[in-house]
Motif scaffolding. Structure first.
Motif, PDB file in Angstrom:
ATOM      1  N   GLU A 121       0.823  -1.206   0.000  1.00  0.00           N
ATOM      2  CA  GLU A 121       0.000   0.000   0.000  1.00  0.00           C
ATOM      3  C   GLU A 121       0.858   1.258   0.000  1.00  0.00           C
ATOM      4  O   GLU A 121       0.554   2.241  -0.686  1.00  0.00           O
ATOM      5  CB  GLU A 121      -0.925   0.003   1.221  1.00  0.00           C
ATOM      6  CG  GLU A 121      -2.041  -1.033   1.162  1.00  0.00           C
ATOM      7  CD  GLU A 121      -3.082  -0.808   2.249  1.00  0.00           C
ATOM      8  OE1 GLU A 121      -3.408   0.372   2.524  1.00  0.00           O
ATOM      9  OE2 GLU A 121      -3.550  -1.793   2.833  1.00  0.00           O
ATOM     10  N   LEU A 122       1.935   1.242   0.769  1.00  0.00           N
ATOM     11  CA  LEU A 122       2.837   2.396   0.787  1.00  0.00           C
ATOM     12  C   LEU A 122       3.462   2.620  -0.587  1.00  0.00           C
ATOM     13  O   LEU A 122       3.501   3.747  -1.091  1.00  0.00           O
ATOM     14  CB  LEU A 122       3.949   2.195   1.819  1.00  0.00           C
ATOM     15  CG  LEU A 122       3.590   2.217   3.300  1.00  0.00           C
ATOM     16  CD1 LEU A 122       4.858   2.109   4.127  1.00  0.00           C
ATOM     17  CD2 LEU A 122       2.828   3.465   3.660  1.00  0.00           C
ATOM     18  N   ALA A 143       2.460   1.713  -3.459  1.00  0.00           N
ATOM     19  CA  ALA A 143       1.510   2.041  -4.522  1.00  0.00           C
ATOM     20  C   ALA A 143       1.288   3.542  -4.650  1.00  0.00           C
ATOM     21  O   ALA A 143       0.862   4.017  -5.703  1.00  0.00           O
ATOM     22  CB  ALA A 143       0.178   1.336  -4.267  1.00  0.00           C
ATOM     23  N   ASP A 144       1.581   4.293  -3.587  1.00  0.00           N
ATOM     24  CA  ASP A 144       1.376   5.743  -3.623  1.00  0.00           C
ATOM     25  C   ASP A 144       2.481   6.433  -2.834  1.00  0.00           C
ATOM     26  O   ASP A 144       2.269   6.928  -1.721  1.00  0.00           O
ATOM     27  CB  ASP A 144       0.003   6.086  -3.024  1.00  0.00           C
ATOM     28  CG  ASP A 144      -0.340   7.558  -3.172  1.00  0.00           C
ATOM     29  OD1 ASP A 144       0.340   8.258  -3.960  1.00  0.00           O
ATOM     30  OD2 ASP A 144      -1.270   8.027  -2.501  1.00  0.00           O
ATOM     31  N   PRO A 145       3.707   6.480  -3.390  1.00  0.00           N
ATOM     32  CA  PRO A 145       4.832   7.073  -2.648  1.00  0.00           C
ATOM     33  C   PRO A 145       4.617   8.532  -2.282  1.00  0.00           C
ATOM     34  O   PRO A 145       5.251   9.033  -1.344  1.00  0.00           O
ATOM     35  CB  PRO A 145       6.017   6.918  -3.618  1.00  0.00           C
ATOM     36  CG  PRO A 145       5.622   5.842  -4.565  1.00  0.00           C
ATOM     37  CD  PRO A 145       4.136   5.963  -4.702  1.00  0.00           C
ATOM     38  N   GLN A 146       3.747   9.240  -3.021  1.00  0.00           N
ATOM     39  CA  GLN A 146       3.492  10.649  -2.727  1.00  0.00           C
ATOM     40  C   GLN A 146       2.322  10.835  -1.763  1.00  0.00           C
ATOM     41  O   GLN A 146       1.961  11.977  -1.458  1.00  0.00           O
ATOM     42  CB  GLN A 146       3.187  11.394  -4.040  1.00  0.00           C
ATOM     43  CG  GLN A 146       4.115  11.098  -5.196  1.00  0.00           C
ATOM     44  CD  GLN A 146       5.571  11.350  -4.877  1.00  0.00           C
ATOM     45  OE1 GLN A 146       5.898  12.264  -4.126  1.00  0.00           O
ATOM     46  NE2 GLN A 146       6.454  10.529  -5.442  1.00  0.00           N
ATOM     47  N   GLY A 147       1.746   9.732  -1.307  1.00  0.00           N
ATOM     48  CA  GLY A 147       0.538   9.838  -0.491  1.00  0.00           C
ATOM     49  C   GLY A 147       0.781  10.192   0.959  1.00  0.00           C
ATOM     50  O   GLY A 147      -0.173  10.461   1.693  1.00  0.00           O
ATOM     51  N   TRP A 148       2.028  10.186   1.399  1.00  0.00           N
ATOM     52  CA  TRP A 148       2.355  10.529   2.781  1.00  0.00           C
ATOM     53  C   TRP A 148       3.533  11.495   2.786  1.00  0.00           C
ATOM     54  O   TRP A 148       4.366  11.489   1.874  1.00  0.00           O
ATOM     55  CB  TRP A 148       2.716   9.278   3.588  1.00  0.00           C
ATOM     56  CG  TRP A 148       1.581   8.339   3.814  1.00  0.00           C
ATOM     57  CD1 TRP A 148       0.741   8.315   4.888  1.00  0.00           C
ATOM     58  CD2 TRP A 148       1.144   7.276   2.962  1.00  0.00           C
ATOM     59  NE1 TRP A 148      -0.183   7.310   4.753  1.00  0.00           N
ATOM     60  CE2 TRP A 148       0.043   6.643   3.580  1.00  0.00           C
ATOM     61  CE3 TRP A 148       1.585   6.778   1.735  1.00  0.00           C
ATOM     62  CZ2 TRP A 148      -0.633   5.570   3.015  1.00  0.00           C
ATOM     63  CZ3 TRP A 148       0.917   5.714   1.166  1.00  0.00           C
ATOM     64  CH2 TRP A 148      -0.178   5.116   1.801  1.00  0.00           C
TER      65      TRP A 148
END
Length: 432
Positions: free
Chosen positions: A306-307, A309-314
């Protein structure tokens, strides 16, 4: 005496091993490989079904959030109580203290210990502590293969069944026999070979068992370690520098947990009873989960996907919090007595650390950062050079990353070699 006479003769080459010696190993290797994979899949499936009940169906029925702070604290504490009951009451107390165990290689446990060990491992996997299935599954498969193998073929050496089961389980866990071949070859280094032949003669049966285990797992469950990170092409000087810095920094971070491990273990050991140590450990893990969020729970393989899959999400700060919380959770879960391994949660810690580095310095390639972070953490936590390098490379699934990781592993290894390991002796001191 002449100089020629004083010179020692060169060591003799290993004697040739005929196919007649190796062919009888084919059937046992295939049987052990398939059997080890099926047991791993059965335990994993049971744990996943129980996890769905505990974290989805039950909170939905009660009208509460499955990943709310209160539910995490309650569930982790309850998991500590249930595992504590198993360790207390089950025959053999669910095996030896997991803090004293590595990634296999120990003496097979007695068969009567296995039911408690399997139940404790399944409860742990479903309940959320930050440990993976590798140690209890390897111990279970080794014990079963040793016990059944000695009955089926009393003349065969016991070490044969241990090596077959260890390799088969590693193949099943990683979905490829390559990891097992690397670990077995590392274990054979400096030791007498079971077969008086070359290294490949000695790897023949374990590699076959690992291939059978990996294929069985792949055909039934289709596992994948590829995180789907952006493709990594030709490496540059900046990529090399990033790999060196991130891997070394991750190794230093991992060593902080290694040095803290005997102290954390001593605190829980002083409680003197699993029904005190494990519920308290579960409570601490629940508080950590409430702090770091639900992604810091469980073994971490699905969560790291999950992390990635969206490196820019956090943000960098959020990645840093998850890194520290997950590492602390790994430390507590391993110290208080939960039955589980350290590789999979260490992968999450390393990946989160790499993503934090990328968030801080966007010029750092995200694939390089994740692979290097995993490499450094695993070197510190497992002290298994091949398995660390293999795992870091397979997460990115790019041939170009392997050369970078080989170079990055060297200074990171210098930081960890000769120092304490995240494994204790029976008297509570660190293994070196």
């Amino acid at each position: 005496m002449s100089n020629e006479a004083a010179v020692a003769p060169p060591p003799a080459a290993p004697p040739a091993v005929s196919a007649r010696t190796l062919l009888p190993l084919v059937a046992p290797a295939l049987v052990v490989g398939v059997g080890c994979s099926l047991l791993f899949l059965a335990v994993s499936e049971a744990a996943e079904r129980l996890q769905d009940v505990l974290w989805s169906a039950l909170p939905d029925a009660l009208g509460v959030s499955g990943y709310g702070a209160l539910w995490m604290i309650v569930m982790l504490t309850a998991t500590g109580v249930l595992v504590g009951l198993v360790v207390w009451k089950a025959p053999g107390h669910a095996g030896p203290d997991p803090a004293t165990l590595g990634l296999g290689g120990e003496e097979p446990v007695a068969p009567y210990v296995l039911p408690g060990l399997v139940v404790a491992a399944a409860l742990m996997l479903a309940g959320g502590p930050s440990l993976g299935p590798e140690n209890p599954i390897i111990a279970t498969n080794v014990a079963l293969a040793f016990w059944l193998g000695r009955k089926a073929a009393p003349g065969a050496p016991g070490a044969l069944w241990v090596s077959l089961a260890s390799a088969a389980t590693l193949g099943a866990l990683f979905g490829t026999p390559v990891a097992a071949a690397l670990v077995v070859s590392e274990a054979l280094a400096g030791k007498p070979m079971p077969i008086r032949g070359s290294l490949w003669d000695n790897l023949f049966a374990p590699l076959l068992a690992a291939a059978a285990g990996a294929l069985t797992t792949t055909l039934i469950a289709s596992p994948s370690f590829d995180l789907g990170l952006p493709p990594f092409g030709r490496p540059g000087w900046g990529d090399l520098l990033a790999a060196l810095v991130v891997s070394c920094a991750a190794a230093v971070l991992g060593m902080l947990a290694v040095y803290a491990f005997p102290y954390a273990h001593r605190v829980f050991a002083r409680l003197g009873h699993p029904m005190l140590a494990l519920p308290l450990g579960g409570l601490v893990l629940g508080l950590l989960g409430a702090l770091g969020g639900h992604l810091t729970l469980f073994k971490g393989l699905h969560e790291v996907g999950e992390l990635a899959a969206d490196p820019q999400g956090w943000s960098a700060g959020q990645f840093a919090v998850m890194t520290v919380v997950k590492l602390a959770a790994l430390l507590i879960a391993a110290a208080c007595g939960f039955r589980g391994g350290r590789i999979f949660p260490a992968v999450f810690v390393g990946a989160a650390f790499g993503l934090c580095a990328h968030a801080l310095v966007p010029a750092v390639n995200v694939s390089v950062a994740v692979a290097a972070g995993v490499l450094g953490l695993l070197l510190a936590i497992t002290r298994q050079g091949w398995i660390s390098l293999f795992t870091a490379a397979v997460l990115v699934a790019s041939p170009a990353i392997l050369a970078l990781m080989c170079v990055a592993s060297l200074p990171a290894w210098l930081l960890v070699t000769g120092r304490p390991q995240m494994q204790l002796t029976q008297d509570g001191t660190s293994v070196r």
